[in-house]
Structure formats: C-alpha cells, structure tokens
Design a protein around this motif. Sequence first.
Motif, PDB file in Angstrom:
ATOM      1  N   THR A 172      97.278  55.267 -10.580  1.00 57.62           N
ATOM      2  CA  THR A 172      96.573  54.149  -9.949  1.00 57.62           C
ATOM      3  C   THR A 172      97.510  52.961  -9.743  1.00 57.62           C
ATOM      4  N   LEU A 173      98.251  52.612 -10.776  1.00 56.36           N
ATOM      5  CA  LEU A 173      99.162  51.477 -10.695  1.00 56.36           C
ATOM      6  C   LEU A 173     100.266  51.734  -9.675  1.00 56.36           C
ATOM      7  N   THR A 174     100.776  52.956  -9.619  1.00 60.02           N
ATOM      8  CA  THR A 174     101.840  53.293  -8.671  1.00 60.02           C
ATOM      9  C   THR A 174     101.362  53.158  -7.237  1.00 60.02           C
ATOM     10  N   LEU A 175     100.212  53.754  -6.933  1.00 62.25           N
ATOM     11  CA  LEU A 175      99.695  53.701  -5.566  1.00 62.25           C
ATOM     12  C   LEU A 175      99.338  52.274  -5.162  1.00 62.25           C
ATOM     13  N   ALA A 176      98.723  51.528  -6.063  1.00 61.65           N
ATOM     14  CA  ALA A 176      98.328  50.158  -5.743  1.00 61.65           C
ATOM     15  C   ALA A 176      99.547  49.258  -5.540  1.00 61.65           C
ATOM     16  N   THR A 177     100.553  49.406  -6.395  1.00 64.18           N
ATOM     17  CA  THR A 177     101.741  48.551  -6.302  1.00 64.18           C
ATOM     18  C   THR A 177     102.527  48.835  -5.027  1.00 64.18           C
ATOM     19  N   LEU A 178     102.765  50.119  -4.738  1.00 68.92           N
ATOM     20  CA  LEU A 178     103.512  50.467  -3.532  1.00 68.92           C
ATOM     21  C   LEU A 178     102.751  50.055  -2.275  1.00 68.92           C
ATOM     22  N   SER A 179     101.450  50.278  -2.255  1.00 68.98           N
ATOM     23  CA  SER A 179     100.647  49.909  -1.083  1.00 68.98           C
ATOM     24  C   SER A 179     100.662  48.404  -0.857  1.00 68.98           C
TER      25      SER A 179
ATOM     26  N   PRO B 103      98.096  32.917  -4.952  1.00 70.15           N
ATOM     27  CA  PRO B 103      96.809  33.303  -5.563  1.00 70.15           C
ATOM     28  C   PRO B 103      96.053  34.335  -4.730  1.00 70.15           C
ATOM     29  N   ALA B 104      96.049  34.152  -3.411  1.00 64.22           N
ATOM     30  CA  ALA B 104      95.344  35.102  -2.546  1.00 64.22           C
ATOM     31  C   ALA B 104      96.022  36.471  -2.566  1.00 64.22           C
TER      32      ALA B 104
ATOM     33  N   GLN C   2      94.464  40.084  -3.628  1.00 66.94           N
ATOM     34  CA  GLN C   2      94.525  41.309  -2.834  1.00 66.94           C
ATOM     35  C   GLN C   2      95.085  42.470  -3.654  1.00 66.94           C
ATOM     36  N   TYR C   3      96.026  42.171  -4.528  1.00 61.88           N
ATOM     37  CA  TYR C   3      96.584  43.205  -5.406  1.00 61.88           C
ATOM     38  C   TYR C   3      95.507  43.745  -6.340  1.00 61.88           C
ATOM     39  N   ILE C   4      94.702  42.840  -6.885  1.00 56.25           N
ATOM     40  CA  ILE C   4      93.604  43.262  -7.755  1.00 56.25           C
ATOM     41  C   ILE C   4      92.602  44.110  -6.974  1.00 56.25           C
ATOM     42  N   MET C   5      92.307  43.695  -5.755  1.00 57.03           N
ATOM     43  CA  MET C   5      91.408  44.490  -4.919  1.00 57.03           C
ATOM     44  C   MET C   5      91.996  45.869  -4.647  1.00 57.03           C
ATOM     45  N   MET C   6      93.311  45.929  -4.460  1.00 56.39           N
ATOM     46  CA  MET C   6      93.948  47.212  -4.197  1.00 56.39           C
ATOM     47  C   MET C   6      93.854  48.135  -5.412  1.00 56.39           C
ATOM     48  N   ILE C   7      93.972  47.570  -6.620  1.00 53.86           N
ATOM     49  CA  ILE C   7      93.812  48.375  -7.832  1.00 53.86           C
ATOM     50  C   ILE C   7      92.463  49.089  -7.806  1.00 53.86           C
ATOM     51  N   LYS C   8      91.436  48.381  -7.399  1.00 56.81           N
ATOM     52  CA  LYS C   8      90.099  48.982  -7.350  1.00 56.81           C
ATOM     53  C   LYS C   8      89.919  49.886  -6.139  1.00 56.81           C
ATOM     54  N   ASN C   9      90.583  49.547  -5.033  1.00 55.35           N
ATOM     55  CA  ASN C   9      90.454  50.365  -3.827  1.00 55.35           C
ATOM     56  C   ASN C   9      91.105  51.740  -3.983  1.00 55.35           C
ATOM     57  N   THR C  10      92.034  51.871  -4.933  1.00 55.27           N
ATOM     58  CA  THR C  10      92.643  53.190  -5.151  1.00 55.27           C
ATOM     59  C   THR C  10      91.609  54.214  -5.601  1.00 55.27           C
ATOM     60  N   SER C  11      90.484  53.748  -6.118  1.00 56.59           N
ATOM     61  CA  SER C  11      89.436  54.688  -6.518  1.00 56.59           C
ATOM     62  C   SER C  11      88.888  55.453  -5.314  1.00 56.59           C
TER      63      SER C  11
ATOM     64  N   THR D 105      93.506  44.584 -14.269  1.00 56.51           N
ATOM     65  CA  THR D 105      93.151  43.307 -13.649  1.00 56.51           C
ATOM     66  C   THR D 105      93.610  42.133 -14.501  1.00 56.51           C
ATOM     67  N   ALA D 106      93.424  42.233 -15.826  1.00 57.52           N
ATOM     68  CA  ALA D 106      93.847  41.164 -16.724  1.00 57.52           C
ATOM     69  C   ALA D 106      95.360  40.984 -16.693  1.00 57.52           C
ATOM     70  N   ALA D 107      96.101  42.091 -16.639  1.00 62.12           N
ATOM     71  CA  ALA D 107      97.562  42.007 -16.601  1.00 62.12           C
ATOM     72  C   ALA D 107      98.039  41.340 -15.320  1.00 62.12           C
TER      73      ALA D 107
END
Length: 285
Positions: free
Chosen positions: A70-77, A215-216, A220-229, A268-270
């Motif tokens: 999850t972290l890999t896909l979200a970070t690269l995306s 901040p924005a 978006q990064y946090i949203m991407m973490i959840k969008n990987t689902s 998300t907290a990290a």
Amino acid sequence: MTRTEMLAQAPEVYFPVRTKTPWGQIIQGGIVILVVIWVVGAFAASGVFDFATVVQYLIGPQILLGVWNTLTLATLSTAIALVLGTLVALMRISKNRVLSSAASVYVFIFRGTPMLVQLLIWFYAIPRMVGQVKLGIPFTDVIWVDQPASTFFTPFVAGLFALSLAETGYMAEVIRSGILGVDAGQRDAAKALGVPRSKITVQIVLAQAIRIVMPATANQYIMMIKNTSLAYTIGYMEILLTVSRIYYANFKYLELLLVAAFWYLVLTAAITALQHVLERRFPAR
C-alpha cells in the motif's frame, strides 16, 4: 509638589490578574471523555469480536506485506502525480491556447471519472487495445520490454498508471492554486532585472508555490493511501485484499477489518507528522 509628581514618586502596586475557571470547557471535555469511554467499553464488552485475533494478525507477515505494498503504490503514484501535475499546471496557465486547452481537457476527464473506473480500464481494456508492449531506444536494437500487454500490465503496473494519472488531475489544480498564490509583483521585478523566464518559473514561482500547497499535497497523499484500496478490485495485494483473503478463510471479518483500519490510521498519522515537520522547516511565508 504637583499631583503628577506625587504619582510618579508613589510606589508601584501590582494587582494579580485573576482568570475565571473555564467550567464550561471542563464540563464539555468531561462529557466527551465519558462518551468515548462508554462507546469503547460497550464495544469491547459486546463480545462481537475476538481481541486476541486482532493482536495475532496486527503485525503478521502477510499484513505487513500488504502495508508495504500500500505504501509503495501510494508513494510512487503521488510522486509521479506531483511531477506530472506540475507540468499540467504550467500548461493550464500558459498563454498558448493549445497547451492550456489540452491541460483543461486532461483535468476535466481525469477528475470527472471515478478512479475505480480508470483502474478497471487500465487493467482490462488497455491490454486488449495495446496488444504487445515494446519499449526501448528508438532507431536502435536496444529493447527493454517486449511482451504481451496482458503480461506487462500486472495489478501493480495497472494500478500505478491509473492512480498516478488520476491523481495528476487533482494535483495539477492544487499546484496551479499555489502558483497563482505567488505575488505577481515578484515575477514582474525579476523580468525587469532580466532574469530568464525558466529561472523565474523554477526558482521564484515554483519554489514558493510548493511551500504554499504543502498542506494540500500532504492531504492528497493521505487520500492516495486510502485510494489504493480500490486496487483490491484488480487483485493488487494491498491492505484490504490481504485482510479479505484471511477473513474469507477464518471468517473473522470484523477482527481483520479492524486490523486494516488500524494500519490505515497508522499511515495517516505518520504522513500527518511528516507534514507538520516539513511545514515548520519550510514555512509558506
């Protein structure tokens, strides 16, 4: 001796400042704490889930692999979307109507269609349209990839393409707002001094715009973490698919979903903590 002189020679008297006890805030906070304790206690005492199962799978190897994926896909995306979004944002504000129109159409399409639809298109439709993937250096015999598109577009590759391009549409608008937030007078002053346009864009405009939109961008990064689902639907082993394969075997649905929720909250907290550090290190103004 005048009154003014007498007051000047009089000893200074300090009166302690008394603040009222904020009983209203204390009562409100106490009510919230009691409600939280009641909800958590009722949930724990209901017996609807097995806490031992949650502990068992919380840091299990399968779960940790799903977290890493999850972290890999979200970070690269997000990283790809940040680069492409900057280019699209610059095209959007370009005086060239062809570039600005193309960027506007891109943003409209990729923001106007759900990410899930785009994921399914990249995994099922694009391979059939492409047929054979052949990548290399043009006009040479150097070939890096030469294989059927159905083999090349794995769940990870399809997810990376879909999420990156979809996120680019959102990131472009975020960065464009940051560029527009930079004082135009700075650009005019740099032009008057003969600074090249490329340096104005990179060293003056984008350098400040990135700080403004930090901040924005983190959001978006946090949203991407959840969008990987969403990659669950194409078989990518992120957190949700990992826990689902486990609870289909042991029928511990709630316990495994709590494990997934826990790790989404941890990620998300990290990211939020990293955002605060970067904001203090690179303030917008």
